[in-house]
Design a protein around this motif. Sequence first.
Motif, PDB file in Angstrom:
ATOM      1  N   LYS A   1     -77.778   4.702 -31.371  1.00 26.19           N
ATOM      2  CA  LYS A   1     -78.877   3.732 -31.380  1.00 26.19           C
ATOM      3  C   LYS A   1     -80.034   4.249 -30.529  1.00 26.19           C
ATOM      4  O   LYS A   1     -79.802   4.820 -29.459  1.00 26.19           O
TER       5      LYS A   1
ATOM      6  N   HIS B   1     -84.785   4.265 -30.074  1.00 24.97           N
ATOM      7  CA  HIS B   1     -86.052   3.659 -30.476  1.00 24.97           C
ATOM      8  C   HIS B   1     -86.914   4.694 -31.154  1.00 24.97           C
ATOM      9  O   HIS B   1     -86.907   5.853 -30.788  1.00 24.97           O
TER      10      HIS B   1
ATOM     11  N   GLU C   1     -89.542   0.635 -33.384  1.00 28.24           N
ATOM     12  CA  GLU C   1     -88.439  -0.304 -33.549  1.00 28.24           C
ATOM     13  C   GLU C   1     -87.136   0.314 -33.105  1.00 28.24           C
ATOM     14  O   GLU C   1     -87.023   1.535 -32.968  1.00 28.24           O
ATOM     15  N   GLU C   2     -86.170  -0.570 -32.893  1.00 31.23           N
ATOM     16  CA  GLU C   2     -84.836  -0.080 -32.579  1.00 31.23           C
ATOM     17  C   GLU C   2     -84.192   0.356 -33.889  1.00 31.23           C
ATOM     18  O   GLU C   2     -84.225  -0.376 -34.875  1.00 31.23           O
TER      19      GLU C   2
ATOM     20  N   SER D   1     -83.995   8.446 -38.458  1.00 31.01           N
ATOM     21  CA  SER D   1     -83.688   7.035 -38.300  1.00 31.01           C
ATOM     22  C   SER D   1     -83.174   6.505 -39.640  1.00 31.01           C
ATOM     23  O   SER D   1     -83.765   6.778 -40.688  1.00 31.01           O
TER      24      SER D   1
ATOM     25  N   HIS E   1     -80.389  -5.245 -38.285  1.00 30.34           N
ATOM     26  CA  HIS E   1     -80.505  -3.893 -38.839  1.00 30.34           C
ATOM     27  C   HIS E   1     -80.127  -3.874 -40.320  1.00 30.34           C
ATOM     28  O   HIS E   1     -79.082  -4.398 -40.694  1.00 30.34           O
TER      29      HIS E   1
END
Length: 663
Positions: free
Chosen positions: A122, A124, A158-159, A204, A222
């Motif tokens: 995980k 950013h 965004e994450e 990502s 998510h």
Amino acid sequence: MAEKKEKFYVTTPIYYTNGLPHIGHTYTTVVADVVRRYKKMRGFDVVMTTGTDEHGVNVERAAKKAGVPESEFVARMADAWRALWDELGLTADEFVRTTDLQHVRTVQWLFRLCKENGYVYKGHYTGQYCIFDNAFVTDAKPGDNCPDCGRPTETLTEENYFFKLSAFQKPLLDFYRKFPDFIQPESRRNEIISFVEGGLKDLSITRTTVRWGIPVPGEEPHVFYVWFDALTAYLSAVGGPEYEKRGMWPADLHLVGKDIIRFHTVYWPAFLMAAMLPLPRQVWAHGWFLMDAAKMSKSKGNVVLPRPIVSVLGMDALRYFLLREVVFGQDGNFSYEALVTRYNGDLANGLGNLASRTAAMIEKNFEGRVPKPAEREPQDDALAKETRDAIGEVLERYDKMEFARALETIWGVIAAADKYLTTEQPWALGNSEAEQSRKATVLWTTAELLRIVTALSHPVLPDSTAKVWALLGQKTSVTVVELDGLRWGQLAAATPLGKSQALFPRIEKSEAVERIEAMANEELNPTPEPGAKPAASATGHGSGAVTAHAAGPANKIGIEDFAKVEMRVGQVKTAERIVGADKLLKLTVDIGSEIRQICAGIAQYYEPDSLIGRKVVVVTNLAPRKLRGVESNGMIVAASVGPDGRPVLAGFHEDVEIGARLK
Ligand code: ME8
């Protein structure tokens, strides 16, 4: 027990649902269909997959614009894609939708495997994002445009879940080295190798800013990002987590356009390596079909649609053109003129003419039964040898995806047969025993050659070769011919020929182009019917036309459909030629309620003056359109007569009132 067949799994990309298929998508799907038919004829157990890529921001937006929930929007679009492929005879064995439950499970499973193996974390991400291409633009600064589509990018933080793509630089390079055929053509392989050698950044693979996507279990909000989701469709189509049961994975051939080669040759094998799943054997990236030297796109308004071409020339003509005109792998220009030239030259005058001449001569001289060949002369043997040699050559070219060259070889044999007939002149031979024998040998040789070229061209021309096959009196279907067993000499004497069927009627070029263009125009900008609901598509791509045509040309229509066409008696008031358009006349026609200006393609057959005062049948409720820049408001009805399609105006033997409706 029958031997178990070797499997072959071929895929097309799964196409975005924010538009409808144009000639570019049709191209990839046609190639997949050709490969599928070809491999079957080589004894493989084949599965072909196509489908629709239904998640992402673009769909969210399009659905909103259409005022329907995303699920309904994509269901309609997927139906439209499927219906069009069916209509074009391009039905895949599997049609995968990324909203299918099976696919959702597969994506979540693949993610879990990657995560368990330590390749997902995980983090950013902030970057410039192109929402049209669904991709972050690497190295872009705020304010930059997307290098692919030229539209502005948006800054996004965004994450995300990240995939450790960087860990796969060496494994990927090793893989490319070990399997040099993995990326085709060669030029693309070099491009990808240098890209990977340049270093890989982690990727990502989830979003929190997008709602319409597959949820990451336990990690809402998510959802999976487009490529992790889309590429997995190839696996979900053949069993997903239970892929071993179906026995089709790994894919033998992913067919893609060059725009998406990187996703298929870098991301996809890396995802699979991370999950420790088998890797596909080959990715083949073809070039683009360009229109006026630019890539087709709905936004540029330069798309070519398949349906109008198929209505005027037939699907086989389109398939032949796509494969013959451009070397597979390179870009090519699409032009209606070139298409019709190929149709008339190669199909009508080539295969079509050879088939009808041969059958007609056998019909006339041998009561419709394949004659028994008598003594051979050197020129018969030479033609047999050329045909025999062509078999191996064509198979080799198909295997290498050299479709244009395979067809060139087949058409070389057809040209040799034409030359042979011109020299041997079987029609000029008399009825003496010697001459009858010679005729028998020549016609058997030609028919046998025809049988072989028919089988060889079947993967590309499925409909017309099925007709020639039946014409040659062959009992089993041409689809099940085993190409490996195809030999010169298998055509049995005394086989009764089947019925002659029209194959490729010749068509006048400008007439064909005009008809295709008019239909394409109507499909892209459909005339709304009074009181009709808006078209299914919210994106203005004319998907309403899909439903309108879905019945297919062979189906009957109800009286209510016929009643939609308003035809009235009109009287020609003036008629003149149009400068720069040799075929068109500009007429003014009195239809009772008004005087209309109408263009008619009859200038080569009717003198303008001879038409004045004549009563004609006019279709009065057609949407006005421009022909060669001149507005035409209606259509004059004419019969199309003879091979050149000579127009003969419909008229009346009795006196009829101007404006009377035809029913
Ligand atoms: O990229 N000439 O879908 P897409 C030749 N959903 N081929 C063309 C073409 C042209 N002008 N235009 C399109 C996507 N194509 C993703 C794919 S796969 C896991 C996800 C063909 O609807 C060509 O095959 O934009 C190209 O790669 C594909 O359509 C792109 O379709």
